[in-house]
Motif scaffolding. Structure first.
Motif, mmCIF file in Angstrom:
data_model
loop_
_atom_site.group_PDB
_atom_site.id
_atom_site.type_symbol
_atom_site.label_atom_id
_atom_site.label_comp_id
_atom_site.label_asym_id
_atom_site.label_seq_id
_atom_site.Cartn_x
_atom_site.Cartn_y
_atom_site.Cartn_z
ATOM 1 N N ASN A 65 35.636 48.062 43.702
ATOM 2 C CA ASN A 65 35.706 48.547 42.302
ATOM 3 C C ASN A 65 37.462 49.074 41.386
ATOM 4 O O ASN A 65 36.875 48.909 40.727
ATOM 5 C CB ASN A 65 35.221 49.643 42.422
ATOM 6 C CG ASN A 65 34.805 50.406 40.843
ATOM 7 O OD1 ASN A 65 33.857 49.194 40.096
ATOM 8 N ND2 ASN A 65 34.612 51.756 41.030
ATOM 9 N N ARG A 66 38.379 49.532 42.034
ATOM 10 C CA ARG A 66 39.365 49.517 41.628
ATOM 11 C C ARG A 66 40.485 48.340 41.914
ATOM 12 O O ARG A 66 40.774 49.148 40.426
ATOM 13 C CB ARG A 66 39.777 50.350 43.624
ATOM 14 C CG ARG A 66 41.706 50.531 42.553
ATOM 15 C CD ARG A 66 42.403 51.386 44.071
ATOM 16 N NE ARG A 66 41.261 52.132 44.480
ATOM 17 C CZ ARG A 66 41.576 51.984 46.489
ATOM 18 N NH1 ARG A 66 41.984 51.211 47.104
ATOM 19 N NH2 ARG A 66 40.841 52.858 46.874
ATOM 20 N N TYR A 67 40.296 47.532 42.134
ATOM 21 C CA TYR A 67 40.458 46.099 41.754
ATOM 22 C C TYR A 67 39.740 45.415 40.906
ATOM 23 O O TYR A 67 40.091 43.950 40.642
ATOM 24 C CB TYR A 67 41.014 45.274 42.367
ATOM 25 C CG TYR A 67 42.292 46.097 43.305
ATOM 26 C CD1 TYR A 67 43.509 46.297 42.467
ATOM 27 C CD2 TYR A 67 41.789 46.953 44.488
ATOM 28 C CE1 TYR A 67 44.652 47.149 43.626
ATOM 29 C CE2 TYR A 67 43.432 47.619 45.192
ATOM 30 C CZ TYR A 67 44.031 48.252 44.402
ATOM 31 O OH TYR A 67 45.440 48.894 44.834
ATOM 32 N N LEU A 68 38.869 45.571 40.256
ATOM 33 C CA LEU A 68 37.879 44.163 39.495
ATOM 34 C C LEU A 68 38.201 44.167 38.573
ATOM 35 O O LEU A 68 37.951 43.020 38.258
ATOM 36 C CB LEU A 68 36.354 45.509 39.027
ATOM 37 C CG LEU A 68 35.302 44.882 38.702
ATOM 38 C CD1 LEU A 68 34.347 43.684 39.947
ATOM 39 C CD2 LEU A 68 34.069 46.485 38.234
ATOM 40 N N SER A 69 39.171 44.844 38.204
ATOM 41 C CA SER A 69 40.016 44.220 36.392
ATOM 42 C C SER A 69 40.947 43.601 36.897
ATOM 43 O O SER A 69 41.499 42.679 35.642
ATOM 44 C CB SER A 69 40.342 45.341 35.611
ATOM 45 O OG SER A 69 41.343 46.095 35.906
ATOM 46 N N VAL A 70 41.045 43.356 38.079
ATOM 47 C CA VAL A 70 42.429 42.036 37.869
ATOM 48 C C VAL A 70 42.002 40.842 38.420
ATOM 49 O O VAL A 70 41.113 40.826 39.614
ATOM 50 C CB VAL A 70 43.382 43.176 39.059
ATOM 51 C CG1 VAL A 70 44.712 42.453 39.302
ATOM 52 C CG2 VAL A 70 43.795 44.549 39.022
ATOM 53 N N ARG A 71 42.322 39.876 37.896
ATOM 54 C CA ARG A 71 42.011 38.445 37.744
ATOM 55 C C ARG A 71 42.165 37.693 39.074
ATOM 56 O O ARG A 71 41.634 37.282 39.974
ATOM 57 C CB ARG A 71 43.109 37.593 36.784
ATOM 58 C CG ARG A 71 42.383 36.692 36.638
ATOM 59 C CD ARG A 71 42.150 35.739 35.394
ATOM 60 N NE ARG A 71 42.236 34.615 35.722
ATOM 61 C CZ ARG A 71 43.342 33.482 35.754
ATOM 62 N NH1 ARG A 71 44.057 33.727 34.767
ATOM 63 N NH2 ARG A 71 42.781 31.984 35.533
#
Length: 93
Positions: A65-71
């Motif tokens: 969840n913490r890195y969800l937006s990191v492609r």
């Protein structure tokens, strides 16, 4: 492709550096976990399984969840670094 030239995927070219980045990030997170949260039983579980134990689904979900937006997030490399930090400390206890 018709002329024998393949399109280059920038993530494939950078993959070794990306994996190293996420391993290091996981290692640093493992060190913080050891200092602020971990107890002996948690370190023993990580050392015994050689990684983040299968039953730690909430912990895995928090990381994802913490890195969800990191492609380019590489969970496997992150988890490997995290586990290595914990195992190193456990082996020295």
């Amino acid at each position: 492709r018709e002329n024998g030239i393949h399109e280059l995927d920038p993530l494939k070219i950078l993959e070794p550096m990306i994996s190293t980045r996420w391993y290091n990030e996981g290692y640093d997170a493992g060190r913080r976990f050891i200092r602020h949260e971990a107890d002996y039983d948690e370190l023993a579980a990580i050392a015994r399984t050689g990684g983040i134990p299968a039953g730690w689904d909430i912990f895995r979900a928090e990381i994802l969840n913490r890195y969800l937006s990191v492609r380019d997030f590489d969970f496997a490399s992150y988890a490997e670094g995290f586990s290595r930090a914990c195992i190193e400390v456990f082996e020295n206890i």
